[in-house]
Design a protein around this motif. Structure first.
Motif, PDB file in Angstrom:
ATOM      1  N   ALA A   1       0.983   5.157  -3.874  1.00  0.00           N
ATOM      2  CA  ALA A   1       0.352   3.921  -3.477  1.00  0.00           C
ATOM      3  C   ALA A   1      -0.312   4.323  -2.125  1.00  0.00           C
ATOM      4  N   VAL A   2       0.501   4.741  -1.055  1.00  0.00           N
ATOM      5  CA  VAL A   2      -0.131   4.936   0.372  1.00  0.00           C
ATOM      6  C   VAL A   2      -0.983   6.003   0.171  1.00  0.00           C
ATOM      7  N   LEU A   3      -0.768   7.045  -0.632  1.00  0.00           N
ATOM      8  CA  LEU A   3      -1.947   8.134  -0.764  1.00  0.00           C
ATOM      9  C   LEU A   3      -3.216   7.671  -1.425  1.00  0.00           C
ATOM     10  N   THR A   4      -3.127   6.781  -2.515  1.00  0.00           N
ATOM     11  CA  THR A   4      -4.232   6.340  -3.152  1.00  0.00           C
ATOM     12  C   THR A   4      -5.126   5.491  -2.227  1.00  0.00           C
ATOM     13  N   LEU A   5      -4.355   4.686  -1.338  1.00  0.00           N
ATOM     14  CA  LEU A   5      -4.967   3.813  -0.409  1.00  0.00           C
ATOM     15  C   LEU A   5      -5.936   4.574   0.656  1.00  0.00           C
ATOM     16  N   LEU A   6      -5.058   5.665   1.084  1.00  0.00           N
ATOM     17  CA  LEU A   6      -5.690   6.512   2.073  1.00  0.00           C
ATOM     18  C   LEU A   6      -7.132   7.093   1.523  1.00  0.00           C
ATOM     19  N   TYR A   7      -7.026   7.514   0.158  1.00  0.00           N
ATOM     20  CA  TYR A   7      -7.992   8.292  -0.388  1.00  0.00           C
ATOM     21  C   TYR A   7      -9.112   7.192  -0.938  1.00  0.00           C
TER      22      TYR A   7
ATOM     23  N   ASP B   1       0.830  -5.128   6.560  1.00  0.00           N
ATOM     24  CA  ASP B   1       2.111  -6.061   6.537  1.00  0.00           C
ATOM     25  C   ASP B   1       1.951  -6.810   4.974  1.00  0.00           C
ATOM     26  N   GLY B   2       2.972  -7.602   4.950  1.00  0.00           N
ATOM     27  CA  GLY B   2       3.064  -8.286   3.721  1.00  0.00           C
ATOM     28  C   GLY B   2       1.892  -9.452   3.624  1.00  0.00           C
ATOM     29  N   ARG B   3       1.400  -9.988   4.844  1.00  0.00           N
ATOM     30  CA  ARG B   3       0.241 -10.825   5.002  1.00  0.00           C
ATOM     31  C   ARG B   3      -0.938 -10.458   4.239  1.00  0.00           C
ATOM     32  N   ASP B   4      -1.051  -8.985   4.405  1.00  0.00           N
ATOM     33  CA  ASP B   4      -2.370  -8.363   4.074  1.00  0.00           C
ATOM     34  C   ASP B   4      -2.374  -8.534   2.431  1.00  0.00           C
ATOM     35  N   TRP B   5      -1.448  -8.828   1.605  1.00  0.00           N
ATOM     36  CA  TRP B   5      -1.301  -8.750   0.191  1.00  0.00           C
ATOM     37  C   TRP B   5      -1.182 -10.319  -0.296  1.00  0.00           C
ATOM     38  N   PRO B   6      -2.122 -10.491  -1.394  1.00  0.00           N
ATOM     39  CA  PRO B   6      -2.780  -9.432  -2.373  1.00  0.00           C
ATOM     40  C   PRO B   6      -3.889  -9.411  -1.733  1.00  0.00           C
ATOM     41  N   PHE B   7      -4.414  -7.908  -2.045  1.00  0.00           N
ATOM     42  CA  PHE B   7      -5.683  -7.635  -1.307  1.00  0.00           C
ATOM     43  C   PHE B   7      -6.866  -8.175  -1.813  1.00  0.00           C
TER      44      PHE B   7
ATOM     45  N   ALA C   1       0.268  -2.743  -6.291  1.00  0.00           N
ATOM     46  CA  ALA C   1       1.021  -3.783  -7.148  1.00  0.00           C
ATOM     47  C   ALA C   1       2.091  -3.060  -7.869  1.00  0.00           C
ATOM     48  N   ASP C   2       2.037  -1.893  -8.386  1.00  0.00           N
ATOM     49  CA  ASP C   2       2.921  -1.142  -9.255  1.00  0.00           C
ATOM     50  C   ASP C   2       4.208  -0.868  -8.007  1.00  0.00           C
ATOM     51  N   TYR C   3       3.816  -0.461  -6.867  1.00  0.00           N
ATOM     52  CA  TYR C   3       4.873  -0.352  -5.923  1.00  0.00           C
ATOM     53  C   TYR C   3       5.860  -1.216  -5.692  1.00  0.00           C
ATOM     54  N   LEU C   4       4.941  -2.495  -5.473  1.00  0.00           N
ATOM     55  CA  LEU C   4       5.524  -3.725  -5.066  1.00  0.00           C
ATOM     56  C   LEU C   4       6.267  -4.499  -6.003  1.00  0.00           C
ATOM     57  N   ARG C   5       6.110  -4.109  -7.322  1.00  0.00           N
ATOM     58  CA  ARG C   5       6.951  -4.557  -8.409  1.00  0.00           C
ATOM     59  C   ARG C   5       8.268  -3.887  -8.518  1.00  0.00           C
ATOM     60  N   LEU C   6       8.247  -2.653  -8.041  1.00  0.00           N
ATOM     61  CA  LEU C   6       9.464  -1.663  -7.930  1.00  0.00           C
ATOM     62  C   LEU C   6      10.261  -1.725  -6.799  1.00  0.00           C
ATOM     63  N   CYS C   7       9.738  -2.244  -5.746  1.00  0.00           N
ATOM     64  CA  CYS C   7      10.332  -2.252  -4.393  1.00  0.00           C
ATOM     65  C   CYS C   7      11.271  -3.015  -4.252  1.00  0.00           C
ATOM     66  N   PRO C   8      12.655  -2.727  -3.649  1.00  0.00           N
ATOM     67  CA  PRO C   8      13.899  -3.644  -3.582  1.00  0.00           C
ATOM     68  C   PRO C   8      13.722  -4.539  -2.654  1.00  0.00           C
ATOM     69  N   TRP C   9      12.896  -4.422  -1.685  1.00  0.00           N
ATOM     70  CA  TRP C   9      12.752  -5.114  -0.621  1.00  0.00           C
ATOM     71  C   TRP C   9      11.910  -6.323  -0.691  1.00  0.00           C
ATOM     72  N   PRO C  10      12.250  -7.511  -0.280  1.00  0.00           N
ATOM     73  CA  PRO C  10      11.212  -8.726  -0.602  1.00  0.00           C
ATOM     74  C   PRO C  10       9.925  -8.694   0.320  1.00  0.00           C
ATOM     75  N   LEU C  11       8.914  -8.975  -0.112  1.00  0.00           N
ATOM     76  CA  LEU C  11       7.786  -9.311   0.544  1.00  0.00           C
ATOM     77  C   LEU C  11       7.573 -10.399   1.363  1.00  0.00           C
ATOM     78  N   LYS C  12       7.422 -10.312   2.681  1.00  0.00           N
ATOM     79  CA  LYS C  12       7.362 -10.971   3.693  1.00  0.00           C
ATOM     80  C   LYS C  12       6.150 -10.881   4.637  1.00  0.00           C
ATOM     81  N   ALA C  13       5.469 -12.083   4.954  1.00  0.00           N
ATOM     82  CA  ALA C  13       4.423 -11.945   5.654  1.00  0.00           C
ATOM     83  C   ALA C  13       4.326 -11.152   6.825  1.00  0.00           C
ATOM     84  N   ASP C  14       5.448 -11.297   7.510  1.00  0.00           N
ATOM     85  CA  ASP C  14       5.651 -10.813   8.831  1.00  0.00           C
ATOM     86  C   ASP C  14       6.543  -9.218   8.978  1.00  0.00           C
ATOM     87  N   GLN C  15       6.612  -8.950   7.558  1.00  0.00           N
ATOM     88  CA  GLN C  15       7.323  -7.441   7.361  1.00  0.00           C
ATOM     89  C   GLN C  15       6.345  -6.434   6.881  1.00  0.00           C
TER      90      GLN C  15
END
Length: 311
Positions: A155-161, A174-180, A207-221
């Motif tokens: 996801a990171v590399l796809t975003l850079l490219y 940050d979490g507040r930037d999602w959803p794009f 989206a695929d990364y966030l679906r698998l990420c074990p950490w909750p998505l928070k606006a200030d994180q």
């Protein structure tokens, strides 16, 4: 701490330097990194003057500066192993400070300011070929045994490219930037904001990364997390790229930043105009974009003639 053999800056000069840096930061919107570099440049110069003349430099005393003083400084820096590009930047900072001192103190520093900076050849970036960029993203998504980390790296590399982001810009989301939305608001160098369109493939990768990420998505994180939940470190992304490029047999120039170069170069090859690419990259100068994409002067002139209303 002052190194052995170096005179400390006089209080008046320290105050003048601090005030100039405040002006640069406040009115020219310089980044903290640039301000730190300027401070280092000027401290080196002013301490050199103190050692060279045997007495700490004072703001009013700079009126006695000559070309020979700046040439001696340049020679001393070269002797320490400073390259031409770094020396050119250092002398540019010195001249900016001297111009400010000349206005502030009402002194004539034209003799010292006429000293030329050393010439250096700016190395052109090396973008990946389109098929190499696609393969790089695929490999990143398969390189880690932990699924969410593999999805994160992809996801990171796809975003850079896909968006032409600097690595600091991507990892600073940050979490507040999602959803794009259709476009991301990016605050880049010098505090300049720009709107960057988000391709569906980049949106889906995140989206695929966030679906698998074990950490909750928070606006200030942080949007992109490290293995322990903190903000993802750029060094981890660089390691992912290094392993992938080694597996692909690519040169060391295939770095995360090369994906940003590739974004710009591939857009240009597909018919994008330099001015639009400049806006997407957040470059202050079109000449920077010209170098970034490897465009020669003949191509730049052709773009100018095609775009200018009197062309």
């Amino acid at each position: 701490m002052t190194e052995p053999g170096q005179l400390a800056l006089a209080p008046a000069m320290s105050d003048a330097l601090a005030r100039w840096l405040e002006v640069e930061a406040g009115t020219r919107d310089r980044s903290p990194h640039t301000i730190k570099a300027y401070r280092d440049d000027l401290v080196s110069f002013l301490r050199f003057l103190g050692d060279y003349h045997g007495t700490p430099a004072l703001p009013g005393g700079l009126a006695r500066l000559k070309q020979t003083d700046l040439r001696a400084f340049a020679a001393a820096e070269r002797a320490r192993g400073l390259g031409a590009r770094s020396l050119a930047r250092r002398q540019s900072a010195v001249r900016s400070f001297l111009r400010w001192i000349a206005d502030r103190e009402g002194v004539d520093l034209s003799a010292a300011l006429s000293t030329r900076s050393p010439k250096y050849r700016r190395s052109l970036p090396r973008p990946l070929a389109p098929d190499q960029a696609r393969q790089m993203l695929d490999m990143a998504g398969e390189a880690h045994e932990t699924p969410w980390i593999a999805a994160r790296d992809a996801a990171v590399l796809t975003l850079l490219y896909g968006c032409g982001l600097r690595i600091s810009e991507g990892l600073g989301l940050d979490g507040r930037d999602w959803p794009f939305r259709e476009a991301l608001t990016i605050r880049g160098k010098g505090g300049r904001e720009r709107q960057v369109p988000v391709l569906p493939v980049a949106h889906q990768a995140v989206a695929d990364y966030l679906r698998l990420c074990p950490w909750p998505l928070k606006a200030d994180q942080p949007l992109f997390r490290g293995a322990r939940g903190g903000r993802l470190n750029a060094g981890i992304v660089e390691t992912t790229m290094r392993r992938a490029r080694q597996a692909m047999g690519l040169p060391p120039t295939a770095t995360p930043h090369a994906l940003r170069h590739s974004f710009a170069t591939h857009l240009l090859a597909a018919g994008g105009d330099l001015r639009s690419i400049q806006e997407l990259l957040g470059h202050a100068s079109l000449s920077t974009t010209q170098v970034y994409t490897g465009v020669d002067d003949a191509h730049l002139l052709a773009v100018y003639r095609a775009a200018h209303p009197r062309g």
